[in-house]
Design a protein around this motif. Structure first.
Motif, PDB file in Angstrom:
ATOM      1  N   ASN A  77       0.883  -1.039  -0.139  1.00  0.00           N
ATOM      2  CA  ASN A  77      -0.121  -0.234  -0.396  1.00  0.00           C
ATOM      3  C   ASN A  77       0.681   1.142  -0.267  1.00  0.00           C
ATOM      4  O   ASN A  77       2.124   1.070   0.612  1.00  0.00           O
ATOM      5  N   SER A 133      -6.002  -0.117  -0.204  1.00  0.00           N
ATOM      6  CA  SER A 133      -6.268   1.175   0.004  1.00  0.00           C
ATOM      7  C   SER A 133      -7.531   1.190   0.948  1.00  0.00           C
ATOM      8  O   SER A 133      -8.691   0.753   0.570  1.00  0.00           O
ATOM      9  N   PRO A 139      -8.837   6.211   1.212  1.00  0.00           N
ATOM     10  CA  PRO A 139      -7.980   6.853   0.888  1.00  0.00           C
ATOM     11  C   PRO A 139      -7.096   7.155   0.595  1.00  0.00           C
ATOM     12  O   PRO A 139      -6.849   8.351   0.665  1.00  0.00           O
ATOM     13  N   PHE A 140      -5.957   6.498  -0.333  1.00  0.00           N
ATOM     14  CA  PHE A 140      -4.570   7.499  -0.153  1.00  0.00           C
ATOM     15  C   PHE A 140      -5.278   8.680  -0.870  1.00  0.00           C
ATOM     16  O   PHE A 140      -3.891   9.368  -1.014  1.00  0.00           O
ATOM     17  N   ALA A 192       0.773   5.329  -7.021  1.00  0.00           N
ATOM     18  CA  ALA A 192       0.035   4.684  -7.347  1.00  0.00           C
ATOM     19  C   ALA A 192      -0.341   4.148  -8.961  1.00  0.00           C
ATOM     20  O   ALA A 192      -0.834   3.514  -8.910  1.00  0.00           O
ATOM     21  N   ARG A 202       0.961  10.115  -3.797  1.00  0.00           N
ATOM     22  CA  ARG A 202      -0.611   9.568  -4.945  1.00  0.00           C
ATOM     23  C   ARG A 202       0.032   9.287  -6.094  1.00  0.00           C
ATOM     24  O   ARG A 202      -0.995   8.334  -6.253  1.00  0.00           O
ATOM     25  N   THR A 210      -4.178  -1.518   6.232  1.00  0.00           N
ATOM     26  CA  THR A 210      -5.367  -1.605   4.792  1.00  0.00           C
ATOM     27  C   THR A 210      -5.621  -3.088   4.717  1.00  0.00           C
ATOM     28  O   THR A 210      -6.738  -2.903   3.697  1.00  0.00           O
ATOM     29  N   SER A 235      -0.267   3.880   2.244  1.00  0.00           N
ATOM     30  CA  SER A 235      -0.253   4.444   3.318  1.00  0.00           C
ATOM     31  C   SER A 235       0.379   3.224   4.742  1.00  0.00           C
ATOM     32  O   SER A 235       0.968   2.344   4.367  1.00  0.00           O
TER      33      SER A 235
END
Length: 348
Positions: free
Chosen positions: A45, A156, A161-162, A180, A177, A51, A47
């Motif tokens: 992920n 996510s 959410p990211f 991704a 971001r 998750t 973050s």
């Protein structure tokens, strides 16, 4: 909180820039990426924690272990050992890490479970002992770019959410971001079971700003029946909860629908319980008629305390969970096409 994030934002910009430079170096070859002659699938992920990587790895194992010889490779976060290690029946959470031990306890010798601070060293260690391995699942490896992967799954959290988050330290993202865009599939995890098609469409539109091609899937948590940790017993209506996970709120909310939560004992994620912790809990609960409930990940760290007075006095249960994914046939087809395509390349 907003003021703090505002003050930390310049540091987030700096950190995001450092991570971006690092990724550029991997992309242009100035940082080496090692390719192994096995199929490699990564789950991770953007973050920090929470998750649902562990249930996703278990989901993949469950669907692939009967087709291929599967191994998981994890860092082994929270263990007290160092170096590369392949799971055996003698291992504990302290020697292997809680999540790898959970994999091993659940699937046993059907798979190989490997830990190592450096996956680039752990994989050769695995292949030296088990050269028949066909498929390697990299756990929490989205940022671990030293190892090439054939399929990159990014998770996510639905509730965080990211695309609404910031990079550390102002937010929880390990990278910007835009990273991704490296994902081959994006899974929005911990969705409510009642999520509507319109909500899915709105989320996918947000994701498309950062990845225009990867298919987007939506998963939710399925809670199984509580299981006793040590001895068969009947659970009481009133319970105390012990948790050491990143985001325990959904766990609490589920239990509150079934039981009366009398006490909550929270620890930081991956916390290694000590006898003194259980002593404190015992003093708080002493004389009460209730059961203790914990998560499956926390359960493996409580196993060494079978003889502690807290465990002898109260029945302890753990909550199994599984992942369900929308369009599972399409998700599985993507995986199998990737695996079989890579195997053809290796055999040609």
């Amino acid at each position: 909180m907003k003021i703090i994030r505002y003050l930390l934002f310049p540091f987030s910009v700096l950190y995001a820039g450092i991570m971006r430079l690092r990724n550029i170096q991997y992309n242009n070859g100035s940082r080496p990426i090692t390719t192994f002659d096995r199929v490699v699938i990564s789950v991770g992920n953007l973050s920090t924690g929470g998750t649902g990587k562990t249930p996703m790895i278990e989901y993949l194992i469950g669907r692939l272990k009967d087709r291929y010889k599967v191994a998981t490779v994890s860092r082994g976060y929270g263990r007290k050992t160092t170096g590369e290690r392949i799971a055996t029946p003698e291992d504990t959470a302290r020697t292997l890490g809680d999540e790898p031990l959970q994999f091993y306890r659940k699937f046993g010798e059907e798979i190989k479970v490997v830990v190592g601070e450096e996956r680039i060293l752990a994989i050769p260690h695995l292949l030296m002992d088990y050269p028949e391995t066909e498929l390697i699942l990299l756990d929490d490896a989205y940022q671990h770019r030293k190892v090439s992967r054939d399929f990159n799954i990014m998770l996510s959290d639905f509730s965080a959410p990211f695309y609404r988050d910031l990079v550390l330290p102002a937010g929880r993202l390990r990278e910007g971001r835009s990273e991704a865009g490296r994902a081959d599939a994006i899974v929005i995890t911990k969705c409510p079971k009642t999520i509507s098609d319109s909500t899915k469409a709105e989320i996918e539109k947000e994701v498309r700003a950062y990845n225009s091609v990867a298919p987007v899937f939506f998963s939710s948590i399925e809670y199984g029946e509580l299981k006793p940790v040590f001895n068969k017993a009947k659970i009481e209506k009133e319970v105390a909860v012990i948790s050491a996970i990143a985001r325990p709120k959904p766990f609490y909310e589920y239990l509150e629908k079934r039981f009366t939560l009398m006490e909550r004992f929270e620890f930081v994620d991956h916390y290694n319980f000590k006898s003194a912790d259980l002593d404190r809990i015992l003093r708080k609960l002493n004389g009460k008629r209730l059961s203790i409930v914990t998560t499956e990940k926390d359960m493996v760290r409580l196993l060494p305390f079978a003889d502690h007075p807290l465990i002898r006095q109260f029945n302890v249960f753990y909550q199994p969970i599984e992942v369900s994914i929308d369009r599972p046939e399409i998700f599985e087809k993507l995986l199998l096409e990737c695996i079989e395509g890579r195997k053809r390349e290796l055999n040609s």
